[in-house]
Design a protein around this motif. Structure first.
Motif, PDB file in Angstrom:
ATOM      1  N   MET A 123       0.824  -1.211   0.000  1.00 24.00           N
ATOM      2  CA  MET A 123       0.000   0.000   0.000  1.00 24.00           C
ATOM      3  C   MET A 123       0.860   1.265   0.000  1.00 24.00           C
ATOM      4  N   SER A 124       1.924   1.246  -0.775  1.00 24.97           N
ATOM      5  CA  SER A 124       2.877   2.355  -0.757  1.00 24.97           C
ATOM      6  C   SER A 124       2.626   3.418  -1.830  1.00 24.97           C
ATOM      7  N   ALA A 125       1.861   3.094  -2.835  1.00 25.78           N
ATOM      8  CA  ALA A 125       1.632   4.052  -3.924  1.00 25.78           C
ATOM      9  C   ALA A 125       0.306   4.770  -3.716  1.00 25.78           C
ATOM     10  N   MET A 126       0.355   6.062  -3.511  1.00 29.04           N
ATOM     11  CA  MET A 126      -0.863   6.821  -3.322  1.00 29.04           C
ATOM     12  C   MET A 126      -1.539   7.021  -4.675  1.00 29.04           C
ATOM     13  N   THR A 127      -2.767   6.542  -4.803  1.00 32.85           N
ATOM     14  CA  THR A 127      -3.522   6.640  -6.054  1.00 32.85           C
ATOM     15  C   THR A 127      -4.859   7.297  -5.745  1.00 32.85           C
ATOM     16  N   VAL A 128      -4.785   8.551  -5.340  1.00 38.94           N
ATOM     17  CA  VAL A 128      -5.959   9.236  -4.829  1.00 38.94           C
ATOM     18  C   VAL A 128      -6.149  10.565  -5.548  1.00 38.94           C
ATOM     19  N   SER A 129      -7.395  10.963  -5.679  1.00 34.04           N
ATOM     20  CA  SER A 129      -7.683  12.280  -6.217  1.00 34.04           C
ATOM     21  C   SER A 129      -7.450  13.299  -5.106  1.00 34.04           C
ATOM     22  N   ARG A 130      -6.577  14.256  -5.346  1.00 34.28           N
ATOM     23  CA  ARG A 130      -6.288  15.276  -4.321  1.00 34.28           C
ATOM     24  C   ARG A 130      -7.518  16.130  -4.020  1.00 34.28           C
ATOM     25  N   LYS A 131      -8.388  16.249  -4.997  1.00 32.31           N
ATOM     26  CA  LYS A 131      -9.582  17.074  -4.819  1.00 32.31           C
ATOM     27  C   LYS A 131     -10.615  16.393  -3.917  1.00 32.31           C
ATOM     28  N   THR A 132     -10.799  15.082  -4.069  1.00 32.97           N
ATOM     29  CA  THR A 132     -11.855  14.380  -3.337  1.00 32.97           C
ATOM     30  C   THR A 132     -11.357  13.488  -2.204  1.00 32.97           C
ATOM     31  N   SER A 133     -10.067  13.169  -2.173  1.00 34.44           N
ATOM     32  CA  SER A 133      -9.473  12.226  -1.220  1.00 34.44           C
ATOM     33  C   SER A 133      -9.995  10.804  -1.409  1.00 34.44           C
ATOM     34  N   LEU A 134     -10.493  10.492  -2.608  1.00 36.93           N
ATOM     35  CA  LEU A 134     -11.014   9.166  -2.902  1.00 36.93           C
ATOM     36  C   LEU A 134     -10.093   8.418  -3.849  1.00 36.93           C
ATOM     37  N   GLY A 135     -10.028   7.110  -3.661  1.00 39.30           N
ATOM     38  CA  GLY A 135      -9.181   6.261  -4.482  1.00 39.30           C
ATOM     39  C   GLY A 135      -9.576   6.267  -5.939  1.00 39.30           C
ATOM     40  N   GLY A 136      -8.575   6.083  -6.807  1.00 40.51           N
ATOM     41  CA  GLY A 136      -8.820   6.112  -8.234  1.00 40.51           C
ATOM     42  C   GLY A 136      -8.208   4.948  -8.988  1.00 40.51           C
ATOM     43  N   LYS A 137      -7.444   4.086  -8.320  1.00 43.63           N
ATOM     44  CA  LYS A 137      -6.775   2.966  -8.981  1.00 43.63           C
ATOM     45  C   LYS A 137      -7.661   1.727  -8.905  1.00 43.63           C
ATOM     46  N   LYS A 138      -8.058   1.207 -10.068  1.00 44.77           N
ATOM     47  CA  LYS A 138      -8.904   0.019 -10.105  1.00 44.77           C
ATOM     48  C   LYS A 138      -8.060  -1.219  -9.815  1.00 44.77           C
ATOM     49  N   CYS A 139      -8.457  -1.968  -8.804  1.00 47.59           N
ATOM     50  CA  CYS A 139      -7.747  -3.182  -8.403  1.00 47.59           C
ATOM     51  C   CYS A 139      -8.700  -4.373  -8.444  1.00 47.59           C
ATOM     52  N   ALA A 140      -8.136  -5.563  -8.373  1.00 48.48           N
ATOM     53  CA  ALA A 140      -8.912  -6.801  -8.451  1.00 48.48           C
ATOM     54  C   ALA A 140      -9.724  -7.046  -7.183  1.00 48.48           C
ATOM     55  N   ARG A 141     -10.754  -7.831  -7.324  1.00 51.30           N
ATOM     56  CA  ARG A 141     -11.611  -8.219  -6.193  1.00 51.30           C
ATOM     57  C   ARG A 141     -10.794  -8.896  -5.101  1.00 51.30           C
ATOM     58  N   SER A 142      -9.826  -9.727  -5.496  1.00 48.31           N
ATOM     59  CA  SER A 142      -8.999 -10.438  -4.506  1.00 48.31           C
ATOM     60  C   SER A 142      -8.212  -9.462  -3.633  1.00 48.31           C
ATOM     61  N   VAL A 143      -7.761  -8.350  -4.199  1.00 52.12           N
ATOM     62  CA  VAL A 143      -7.036  -7.326  -3.427  1.00 52.12           C
ATOM     63  C   VAL A 143      -7.988  -6.702  -2.409  1.00 52.12           C
TER      64      VAL A 143
END
Length: 173
Positions: A123-143
């Motif tokens: 969980m080291s790579a920040m993949t977030v919208s700075r405007k909303t603070s919500l995640g933006g990187k699509k990951c698998a169901r298993s993750v």
């Protein structure tokens, strides 16, 4: 003969616009629910839910919450709220101990999981919208299942017809 041809051309143009805009058929299959404020300071109500009838799915919509337990593709989750801090910015908190405000729903096979921290275990790579603070990187169901079984991560959890169809993590400072 010109009228049916115009209809066919109009339908084709509309389909091309949808495809070009990046909208998927999956996204079109579910209604658009109103999202709560990611850092809301109250628990979201579900007035139709009867907590005395055991743990079961929340009604359709988006809940600001976290997954507390995962077993066999079914996730238990509870609402959360932001508590402002005095020495830090604050933190998320669930219902008080002994409060039965919890839900359980199967996680859809085609769930959309948008991570704020990337798809790797570190969980080291920040993949977030700075405007909303919500995640933006699509990951698998298993993750999603592994990560949320390990620890409680704040997220916007979308439930449709009794299944979790979308989880979008909330980045916390």
């Amino acid at each position: 003969m010109n009228i049916p041809m115009r209809g066919i051309l109009a339908a084709g143009a509309a389909a091309a616009v949808v495809l070009a805009s990046g909208a998927s058929a999956e996204a079109a299959a579910f209604p658009k629910y109103k999202a709560p404020a990611p850092f809301g300071t109250t628990f979201q109500a579900d007035p139709k839910h009867d907590f005395t009838k055991g743990i079961h799915s929340r009604h359709n919509g988006i809940l600001r919450g976290w997954i507390t337990y995962v077993r066999g593709g079914v996730a238990e989750y509870e609402p959360i709220k932001w508590k402002k801090g005095t020495r830090t910015e604050g933190h998320f908190a669930g219902p008080p101990e002994g409060d039965a405000m919890a839900y359980a729903s199967p996680v859809a096979k085609d769930v959309v999981f948008l991570s704020a921290y990337g798809c790797k275990a570190s969980m080291s790579a920040m993949t977030v919208s700075r405007k909303t603070s919500l995640g933006g990187k699509k990951c698998a169901r298993s993750v999603l299942l592994k990560r949320h079984d390990d620890h409680r991560q704040p997220a916007l959890i979308t439930v449709h017809k009794g299944k979790i169809i979308r989880v979008q993590e909330i980045w916390t400072p």
